[in-house]
Design a protein around this motif. Structure first.
Motif, PDB file in Angstrom:
ATOM      1  N   UNK A   1       0.789  -1.223   0.000  1.00 38.96           N
ATOM      2  CA  UNK A   1       0.000   0.000   0.000  1.00 38.96           C
ATOM      3  C   UNK A   1       0.821   1.271   0.000  1.00 38.96           C
ATOM      4  N   UNK A   2       2.090   1.177  -0.423  1.00 37.85           N
ATOM      5  CA  UNK A   2       2.950   2.355  -0.369  1.00 37.85           C
ATOM      6  C   UNK A   2       2.581   3.438  -1.375  1.00 37.85           C
ATOM      7  N   UNK A   3       1.673   3.138  -2.281  1.00 34.80           N
ATOM      8  CA  UNK A   3       1.199   4.176  -3.183  1.00 34.80           C
ATOM      9  C   UNK A   3       0.230   5.136  -2.493  1.00 34.80           C
ATOM     10  N   UNK A   4      -0.202   4.762  -1.301  1.00 42.14           N
ATOM     11  CA  UNK A   4      -1.110   5.596  -0.516  1.00 42.14           C
ATOM     12  C   UNK A   4      -0.369   6.190   0.682  1.00 42.14           C
ATOM     13  N   UNK A   5      -0.850   7.336   1.144  1.00 41.36           N
ATOM     14  CA  UNK A   5      -0.279   7.923   2.355  1.00 41.36           C
ATOM     15  C   UNK A   5      -0.551   7.020   3.561  1.00 41.36           C
ATOM     16  N   UNK A   6       0.326   7.046   4.542  1.00 35.69           N
ATOM     17  CA  UNK A   6       0.107   6.232   5.743  1.00 35.69           C
ATOM     18  C   UNK A   6      -0.975   6.833   6.629  1.00 35.69           C
ATOM     19  N   UNK A   7      -1.368   6.079   7.631  1.00 34.55           N
ATOM     20  CA  UNK A   7      -2.313   6.580   8.631  1.00 34.55           C
ATOM     21  C   UNK A   7      -1.687   7.793   9.316  1.00 34.55           C
ATOM     22  N   UNK A   8      -2.252   8.950   9.066  1.00 35.74           N
ATOM     23  CA  UNK A   8      -1.689  10.191   9.602  1.00 35.74           C
ATOM     24  C   UNK A   8      -1.672  10.198  11.132  1.00 35.74           C
ATOM     25  N   UNK A   9      -2.639   9.539  11.726  1.00 35.38           N
ATOM     26  CA  UNK A   9      -2.745   9.512  13.190  1.00 35.38           C
ATOM     27  C   UNK A   9      -2.071   8.289  13.806  1.00 35.38           C
ATOM     28  N   UNK A  10      -1.489   7.415  12.977  1.00 40.34           N
ATOM     29  CA  UNK A  10      -0.830   6.180  13.432  1.00 40.34           C
ATOM     30  C   UNK A  10      -1.568   5.580  14.634  1.00 40.34           C
ATOM     31  N   UNK A  11      -2.863   5.385  14.433  1.00 40.68           N
ATOM     32  CA  UNK A  11      -3.767   5.003  15.520  1.00 40.68           C
ATOM     33  C   UNK A  11      -3.414   3.661  16.144  1.00 40.68           C
ATOM     34  N   UNK A  12      -3.128   2.660  15.305  1.00 40.24           N
ATOM     35  CA  UNK A  12      -2.806   1.332  15.837  1.00 40.24           C
ATOM     36  C   UNK A  12      -1.513   1.376  16.652  1.00 40.24           C
ATOM     37  N   UNK A  13      -0.535   2.127  16.170  1.00 38.12           N
ATOM     38  CA  UNK A  13       0.731   2.235  16.887  1.00 38.12           C
ATOM     39  C   UNK A  13       0.542   2.946  18.220  1.00 38.12           C
ATOM     40  N   UNK A  14      -0.233   4.010  18.234  1.00 34.78           N
ATOM     41  CA  UNK A  14      -0.472   4.716  19.502  1.00 34.78           C
ATOM     42  C   UNK A  14      -1.172   3.813  20.511  1.00 34.78           C
ATOM     43  N   UNK A  15      -2.088   3.001  20.030  1.00 37.60           N
ATOM     44  CA  UNK A  15      -2.771   2.070  20.925  1.00 37.60           C
ATOM     45  C   UNK A  15      -1.781   1.045  21.494  1.00 37.60           C
ATOM     46  N   UNK A  16      -0.888   0.540  20.638  1.00 32.79           N
ATOM     47  CA  UNK A  16       0.096  -0.450  21.083  1.00 32.79           C
ATOM     48  C   UNK A  16       1.094   0.155  22.063  1.00 32.79           C
ATOM     49  N   UNK A  17       1.512   1.379  21.819  1.00 29.28           N
ATOM     50  CA  UNK A  17       2.444   2.041  22.723  1.00 29.28           C
ATOM     51  C   UNK A  17       1.800   2.328  24.077  1.00 29.28           C
ATOM     52  N   UNK A  18       0.535   2.727  24.066  1.00 22.59           N
ATOM     53  CA  UNK A  18      -0.177   2.967  25.325  1.00 22.59           C
ATOM     54  C   UNK A  18      -0.277   1.676  26.125  1.00 22.59           C
ATOM     55  N   UNK A  19      -0.560   0.575  25.436  1.00 24.68           N
ATOM     56  CA  UNK A  19      -0.650  -0.721  26.120  1.00 24.68           C
ATOM     57  C   UNK A  19       0.703  -1.126  26.693  1.00 24.68           C
ATOM     58  N   UNK A  20       1.783  -0.866  25.947  1.00 28.69           N
ATOM     59  CA  UNK A  20       3.128  -1.198  26.426  1.00 28.69           C
ATOM     60  C   UNK A  20       3.499  -0.385  27.664  1.00 28.69           C
ATOM     61  N   UNK A  21       3.212   0.903  27.665  1.00 28.62           N
ATOM     62  CA  UNK A  21       3.577   1.760  28.787  1.00 28.62           C
ATOM     63  C   UNK A  21       2.720   1.507  30.024  1.00 28.62           C
ATOM     64  N   UNK A  22       1.460   1.155  29.845  1.00 26.10           N
ATOM     65  CA  UNK A  22       0.580   0.928  30.983  1.00 26.10           C
ATOM     66  C   UNK A  22       0.247   2.227  31.696  1.00 26.10           C
ATOM     67  N   UNK A  23       0.202   2.199  33.024  1.00 25.99           N
ATOM     68  CA  UNK A  23      -0.067   3.382  33.851  1.00 25.99           C
ATOM     69  C   UNK A  23      -1.399   4.046  33.512  1.00 25.99           C
ATOM     70  N   UNK A  24      -2.348   3.281  32.993  1.00 24.62           N
ATOM     71  CA  UNK A  24      -3.652   3.837  32.671  1.00 24.62           C
ATOM     72  C   UNK A  24      -3.673   4.744  31.467  1.00 24.62           C
ATOM     73  N   UNK A  25      -2.626   4.724  30.664  1.00 30.64           N
ATOM     74  CA  UNK A  25      -2.561   5.585  29.483  1.00 30.64           C
ATOM     75  C   UNK A  25      -3.421   5.013  28.357  1.00 30.64           C
ATOM     76  N   UNK A  26      -3.898   5.900  27.496  1.00 34.56           N
ATOM     77  CA  UNK A  26      -4.645   5.474  26.309  1.00 34.56           C
ATOM     78  C   UNK A  26      -4.085   6.206  25.093  1.00 34.56           C
ATOM     79  N   UNK A  27      -4.518   5.863  23.885  1.00 32.45           N
ATOM     80  CA  UNK A  27      -3.927   6.461  22.684  1.00 32.45           C
ATOM     81  C   UNK A  27      -3.936   7.986  22.649  1.00 32.45           C
ATOM     82  N   UNK A  28      -4.889   8.636  23.309  1.00 36.37           N
ATOM     83  CA  UNK A  28      -4.912  10.104  23.297  1.00 36.37           C
ATOM     84  C   UNK A  28      -3.726  10.707  24.047  1.00 36.37           C
ATOM     85  N   UNK A  29      -3.065   9.903  24.890  1.00 31.61           N
ATOM     86  CA  UNK A  29      -1.899  10.378  25.639  1.00 31.61           C
ATOM     87  C   UNK A  29      -0.588  10.202  24.881  1.00 31.61           C
ATOM     88  N   UNK A  30      -0.633   9.536  23.746  1.00 35.50           N
ATOM     89  CA  UNK A  30       0.594   9.085  23.074  1.00 35.50           C
ATOM     90  C   UNK A  30       0.841   9.866  21.787  1.00 35.50           C
TER      91      UNK A  30
END
Length: 372
Positions: free
Chosen positions: A61-90
């Motif tokens: 899919x490189x002919x298309x722009x990536x997810x500008x909000x990198x939503x899945x990555x933010x969710x995964x990073x929030x889960x990794x960090x813990x401390x009650x964080x969610x994607x809006x914090x990342x």
């Protein structure tokens, strides 16, 4: 170099950039590289395979722009960090340096000040200059410590717009107590100071060491930055991130470049996060080698600093640059950070660490035989 500098100076460069030199440690072709705090263990084979599969899928899919909000990555990073964080914090960007740059773009700039406490990460003043933010040099105690009382007093007096707190500190490797972070945050209330706690090496801290992430609730001016370059062995992938109040991530959206995080970078980071157990096993080995270095340097009569990072800052050297050069001649590259009597070495694999320790002990023995 002089001709190159002369040609540069003929350009209408901003005045605060004149005379500066780019950031960068020596990049030399030697067998053992222990100078830039990389994870020298490399990416495990199963993680390499997972990354390859994820990137291959993203390539379709490189002919298309990536997810500008990198939503899945933010969710995964929030889960990794813990401390009650969610994607809006990342938030994430191309290395933690870009995260720091975006913070300075949003909260620094002309007429604003950023405070750091050298010796610390040498990119802070360069990032400040790049955003036309005045960089103020704070003071540390003898032995390079920083107390809550001293740090708070300096913040109240200088009233910076931004404060850099590096924990574990680079190059000394020492962690900051959370009391320092709390004191600095409170001291910056009147000036509405943004407080950045740079935790690039936190995964290497001794067990039980608290993170500034625990202080985020109720502190909208506090930002904790991290990276996947070190513990995750992804220095070549360039992925840094931060946790903060949702309004801080909104502020960074005002200055970020469109689609700044590529689909390949997002896929790589997500694959690594899904296989973090294998990567964290290498972290434990690195911590063992770090502690071994501290023990052995102490035995040699040197003075290593207590380290919560993947490197060791050590003193007690009469001729540090000569030692650095002799190590280089022996095929071992470490870092001369320009602090009198001191050098810094990355904790590598067991064999790399052995090569460093063996070479250093031989060099010290030879120096001891030289006439004074």
């Amino acid at each position: 170099m002089n001709d190159q500098l002369e040609r540069l100076n003929r350009l209408p460069l901003r005045s605060n950039l004149r005379g500066l030199t780019p950031y960068g440690a020596p990049q030399l072709d030697v067998p053992i590289l222990l100078n830039v705090n990389e994870n020298t263990h490399g990416v495990p084979a199963d993680v390499q395979a997972a990354i390859t599969e994820a990137v291959t899928e993203a390539a379709a899919g490189l002919n298309r722009y990536p997810d500008r909000e990198f939503s899945e990555l933010r969710e995964a990073l929030a889960e990794y960090l813990g401390h009650g964080l969610n994607p809006t914090n990342i938030w994430a960007a191309n290395g933690s340096n870009e995260v720091l740059q975006q913070i300075l773009q949003a909260f620094g700039g002309p007429g604003r000040k950023a405070l750091g406490f050298p010796p610390t990460y040498s990119m802070y003043p360069l990032l400040a200059s790049g955003t036309d933010t005045e960089y103020i040099v704070g003071q540390r105690a003898e032995g390079y410590g920083l107390s809550a009382e001293s740090a708070a007093l300096q913040v109240k007096e200088l009233q910076p717009n931004i404060v850099f707190l590096c924990s574990p500190n680079n190059p000394t490797g020492t962690g900051l107590g959370l009391d320092v972070v709390e004191a600095v945050y409170s001291a910056g209330e009147a000036s509405q100071t943004i407080v950045i706690v740079d935790e690039a090496y936190h995964e290497f801290a001794h067990d039980g060491t608290p993170s500034a992430l625990t202080l985020l609730p109720g502190r909208e001016r506090l930002i904790v930055t991290r990276t996947m370059s070190k513990a995750f062995a992804l220095a070549g992938a360039r992925l840094g991130y931060m946790a903060a109040a949702p309004e801080v991530t909104d502020a960074l959206r005002l200055v970020r470049l469109p689609y700044h995080l590529s689909a390949v970078t997002q896929a790589t980071a997500l694959a690594a996060l899904r296989h973090r157990e294998a990567l964290m096993a290498d972290v434990e080995d690195i911590k063992k080698q770090r502690d071994r270095i501290v023990e052995e340097l102490t035995r040699m009569g040197l003075t290593p600093a207590a380290s919560d990072s993947n490197y060791v800052f050590f003193g007690g050297l009469d001729r540090p640059h000569a030692v650095w050069q002799e190590l280089l001649d022996a095929g071992v590259l470490i870092r001369d950070v320009g602090i009198p009597g001191h050098l810094r070495v990355t904790a590598g694999t067991e064999s790399e660490t052995t090569a460093f320790l063996t070479s250093l002990e031989s060099i010290l023995a030879s120096q001891a035989k030289l006439p004074a």
